[in-house]
Scaffold this motif. Sequence first.
Motif, PDB file in Angstrom:
ATOM      1  N   HIS A  64       0.847  -1.017   0.104  1.00 10.45           N
ATOM      2  CA  HIS A  64       0.041   0.069  -0.162  1.00 10.45           C
ATOM      3  C   HIS A  64       0.825   1.366   0.058  1.00 10.45           C
ATOM      4  N   GLU A  65       1.946   1.222   0.993  1.00 10.30           N
ATOM      5  CA  GLU A  65       2.815   2.399   0.806  1.00 10.30           C
ATOM      6  C   GLU A  65       3.576   2.573  -0.341  1.00 10.30           C
ATOM      7  N   GLY A 117      -0.249   9.747   2.586  1.00  7.86           N
ATOM      8  CA  GLY A 117      -0.542   8.430   2.910  1.00  7.86           C
ATOM      9  C   GLY A 117      -0.339   8.150   4.396  1.00  7.86           C
ATOM     10  N   VAL A 118      -1.350   8.236   5.220  1.00  2.56           N
ATOM     11  CA  VAL A 118      -1.493   7.632   6.559  1.00  2.56           C
ATOM     12  C   VAL A 118      -2.301   6.238   6.409  1.00  2.56           C
ATOM     13  N   PHE A 119      -1.856   5.031   6.794  1.00  8.74           N
ATOM     14  CA  PHE A 119      -2.487   3.860   6.675  1.00  8.74           C
ATOM     15  C   PHE A 119      -2.988   3.358   7.917  1.00  8.74           C
ATOM     16  N   HIS A 134      -5.540   7.546  -1.838  1.00  6.43           N
ATOM     17  CA  HIS A 134      -6.403   6.696  -1.546  1.00  6.43           C
ATOM     18  C   HIS A 134      -7.502   6.539  -2.698  1.00  6.43           C
ATOM     19  N   HIS A 136       1.546   4.764  -2.583  1.00  2.00           N
ATOM     20  CA  HIS A 136       1.969   6.408  -2.221  1.00  2.00           C
ATOM     21  C   HIS A 136       3.164   6.831  -2.953  1.00  2.00           C
TER      22      HIS A 136
HETATM   23 ZN   LIG Z   1      -2.530   5.231   2.621  1.00  3.84          ZN
END
Ligand SMILES: [Zn+2]
Length: 302
Positions: A182-183, A284-286, A192, A186
């Motif tokens: 996922h990162e 991107g804060v997951f 997202h 980004h």
């Molecule tokens: Zn993210």
Amino acid sequence: MTRSRGTAVLTATAVAAVLSLARPAAAYVRYKTDSGNGFFWGQISVPITAYPNDFVQQTMTPDQVDTAVLDAASTWSAGANACTYLNLVLSVSTDPTPIPAYDHLNTVVFRSTSWCQLAADGTCEADYDTMALAVTSDTANKKTGQIYDSDIEINTLDYVWADVTADAGLTGDMDLQNAITHEMGHLIGLDHTCYNPLGSLPQPTDDSGQPVPACDQASLAVQATTMYPSAMMGDTQKRTLAPDDQAGLCGIYPVDHPPQPAGGCASCATVPTPMDGIELVGLGVFAALLAGARRARRASRR
Ligand SMILES: [Zn+2]
């Protein structure tokens, strides 16, 4: 110059499954400059260095940690996607972990003693949300959107990580490859696939100009994307790209339009890097989806 990072952390504990009948086959969302230019790397190969020294959890072997990062990079590269030229070239270093910063060194680092935005001297400038599993920060030209630097930070202070495919008994932990894949999305400039309407940001639009759905109303197809912003314990769905994710990779970095190599052009003018045009964008804060995720005990080693 200070670094700022987004705080769009989702804290929803339930996700409504809403079927979307009119949704296009594949759509993606890019980070954009204020003038609307999408973020991109201007080169075929993007070198990234992982520093696993600080990963000290007993749930994963060093080989498993290395494999998680390597496979995450490969997932977004040409070898696994014939429609793109992009290559994320991962190396693993046992050198001391550098402080994430705009230094033209793209990194994957593990934060085991603090979970905060670090100043150049290594002290905490601002706490990250403890619901965040990871944070990626891209530095891009604020006019063109060209990315110059990207750093991925994994929260190994608050969460226990595992390779839940190899170790089926650890499905109560967070899957490392899932999060890093996922990162890496980004890192290549993707945002997202849904947005938090409670946040301060305006509703983004996708590549075809359609409004991005709110996360609590996202379709099953959107929930299945790698760039969906939350993960559950044992989640490995984000290890592989969904059609939306691959559309983003190949829409931004299409195999039939690779960038021209820099240098060697007698008639080219040298354009200095516009240092005053740099924007540090917090991205991107997951987030951990479930509050029940097994949490690491915070260690007070500072
Ligand atoms: Zn993210």
